[in-house]
Design an enzyme around this catalytic site. Structure first.
Site, PDB file in Angstrom:
ATOM      1  N   GLU A 178      44.941  -6.677 -11.485  1.00  0.00           N
ATOM      2  CA  GLU A 178      43.649  -7.134 -11.530  1.00  0.00           C
ATOM      3  C   GLU A 178      42.544  -6.260 -10.340  1.00  0.00           C
ATOM      4  O   GLU A 178      41.603  -6.069 -10.937  1.00  0.00           O
ATOM      5  CB  GLU A 178      43.636  -8.808 -10.979  1.00  0.00           C
ATOM      6  CG  GLU A 178      42.361  -9.263 -11.025  1.00  0.00           C
ATOM      7  CD  GLU A 178      42.543 -10.682 -10.362  1.00  0.00           C
ATOM      8  OE1 GLU A 178      41.442 -11.505 -10.756  1.00  0.00           O
ATOM      9  OE2 GLU A 178      43.300 -10.865  -9.571  1.00  0.00           O
ATOM     10  N   GLY A 235      48.837 -20.132 -13.593  1.00  0.00           N
ATOM     11  CA  GLY A 235      48.727 -21.288 -12.498  1.00  0.00           C
ATOM     12  C   GLY A 235      49.962 -21.027 -11.134  1.00  0.00           C
ATOM     13  O   GLY A 235      51.254 -21.027 -11.413  1.00  0.00           O
ATOM     14  N   TYR A 236      49.263 -20.798 -10.331  1.00  0.00           N
ATOM     15  CA  TYR A 236      49.989 -20.556  -8.910  1.00  0.00           C
ATOM     16  C   TYR A 236      49.666 -21.484  -7.956  1.00  0.00           C
ATOM     17  O   TYR A 236      50.619 -22.234  -7.251  1.00  0.00           O
ATOM     18  CB  TYR A 236      49.802 -18.871  -8.381  1.00  0.00           C
ATOM     19  CG  TYR A 236      50.920 -18.522  -7.576  1.00  0.00           C
ATOM     20  CD1 TYR A 236      51.946 -17.609  -8.100  1.00  0.00           C
ATOM     21  CD2 TYR A 236      50.934 -18.716  -6.318  1.00  0.00           C
ATOM     22  CE1 TYR A 236      52.816 -17.423  -7.264  1.00  0.00           C
ATOM     23  CE2 TYR A 236      51.783 -18.492  -5.398  1.00  0.00           C
ATOM     24  CZ  TYR A 236      52.970 -17.646  -5.779  1.00  0.00           C
ATOM     25  OH  TYR A 236      53.971 -17.187  -5.006  1.00  0.00           O
ATOM     26  N   SER A 237      48.438 -21.496  -7.518  1.00  0.00           N
ATOM     27  CA  SER A 237      47.870 -22.344  -6.299  1.00  0.00           C
ATOM     28  C   SER A 237      48.361 -23.760  -6.660  1.00  0.00           C
ATOM     29  O   SER A 237      48.401 -24.313  -7.824  1.00  0.00           O
ATOM     30  CB  SER A 237      46.628 -22.355  -6.236  1.00  0.00           C
ATOM     31  OG  SER A 237      46.367 -21.076  -5.745  1.00  0.00           O
TER      32      SER A 237
END
Length: 363
Positions: free
Chosen positions: A250, A132-134
């Site tokens: 990633e 959860g970043y954005s």
């Protein structure tokens, strides 16, 4: 034969012997993708058998240490594993942000207790993670991060929201970027917290997308959510580098897959050019087509060399950190120079989804 050539053959032989035929077919819907997690249901016995075979060898997380459920491969060996899976058209045994992002961060920044507690479960597909970043007003812009975490004894109290969170509806755990220093509006005030999905005050709602339906998307809301301090990943106010490490991990895996995907495209294009006849000759005898095929091969090899260079630098901890930024370029160069020209060879065939390329491009 080099050691890596021998290793490639070993992996190729193992895949041929152990990857079920059903797992070499395209993933047509969400149930075809093995996401793992507490509530995951296998679609068929082949999906379960494929995961179990890879878990037994440590192949769900090939470059993790064996002590944490991996196979102990070097970055170059792990790249070969991903290339060979892509070449065969094999579905990933386990698709997981825990593998792509959280795992590498735990290995680098986590405490031994955190590693022992989480890594084995991730490798076996027993828990599902997402990141959860954005936020509604920010993407990768750390200065715009507004979700806060205020220290209260042995807990942080988290308030705020996240948006466009991949796998947010089905994840069991979340790695969340929070601002722990309100006086620092930049990257220096960001921390990484691991938050369980059923924590009181934490809610999520689905977001519908135009494509990639095999992966859900969510809006997360935190209303005075209490998170144990023990769930802090890394050092307080130094979490930005945790998330940047996640993105870099990633990209290395994605670049290996992209290069081999492009290689498969090239082979499909060559085979078709030999088979397709126009005006009495196969396409492969037309000079303009031959030039295109050679150009594809040259550029794919350049992209592959770039990713191997990065894998070597990651393994030996040398070189500039800016090299990681080149990995997405390798992905784009490999796929753009392999996929697009291959499709141009016969648009009708590809539109009908009759090639091996279709296997790696569904969801």
């Amino acid at each position: 034969m080099s050691d890596l050539d021998g290793f490639r053959q070993e992996i190729r032989d193992w895949l041929e012997a152990n990857c079920p035929a059903e797992m070499r077919e395209p993933a047509r819907d969400e149930a075809d993708v093995c996401w793992g997690g507490r509530n995951f249901k296998f679609k068929n016995p082949a999906q379960k058998a494929w995961l179990e075979a890879c878990v037994a060898k440590g192949y769900t997380v090939p470059d993790w240490p064996e002590a944490y459920g991996g196979a102990g491969m070097s970055p170059a060996q792990a790249k070969i594993w991903r290339e060979e899976c892509t070449r065969l058209g094999a579905r990933p045994p386990l698709s997981s942000f825990g593998i792509w992002m959280l795992g590498p961060a735990l290995l680098k920044f986590g405490t031994e207790e955190q590693k022992v507690h989480y890594l084995g479960e991730i490798a076996r597909g027993e828990i599902r993670w997402c990141q959860g970043y954005s936020e509604p007003g920010s993407g990768s812009d750390a200065a715009a991060l507004k979700t806060t975490a205020v220290r209260d004894g042995d807990h942080y109290v988290v308030s705020g929201e996240k948006v466009f969170i991949t796998s947010g509806m089905r994840a069991d755990y979340f790695t969340v970027a929070v601002r722990t220093d309100p006086n620092n509006k930049g990257a220096g005030g960001v921390s990484a917290l691991m938050i369980e999905g059923d924590t009181p005050g934490f809610t999520r709602t689905p977001l519908k997308k135009m494509g990639w339906w095999a992966s859900d998307n969510a809006h997360l809301r935190f209303d005075q959510v209490r998170v144990p301090v023990a769930n802090l990943l890394g050092v307080e106010n130094q979490g930005f580098k945790v998330f940047m490490n996640n993105f870099n991990a990633e990209r290395l895996g994605m670049s290996a897959q992209a290069c081999m995907f492009a290689q498969v495209c090239l082979q499909e294009a060559v085979d078709w050019a030999r088979e397709r006849h126009t005006f009495g000759q196969p396409l492969s005898q037309r000079q303009v087509i031959r030039h295109k095929l050679v150009d594809m091969a040259m550029r794919i090899e350049a992209a592959r060399s770039l990713t191997y260079e990065l894998a070597w630098q990651v393994q030996h901890q040398v070189g500039r950190t800016t090299l990681a930024a080149r990995d997405p370029a390798a992905c784009g160069a490999g796929q753009d120079r392999g996929v697009t020209p291959a499709i141009e060879k016969d648009k009708t065939l590809f539109a009908a989804r009759q090639t091996r390329l279709d296997r790696g491009n569904q969801g």
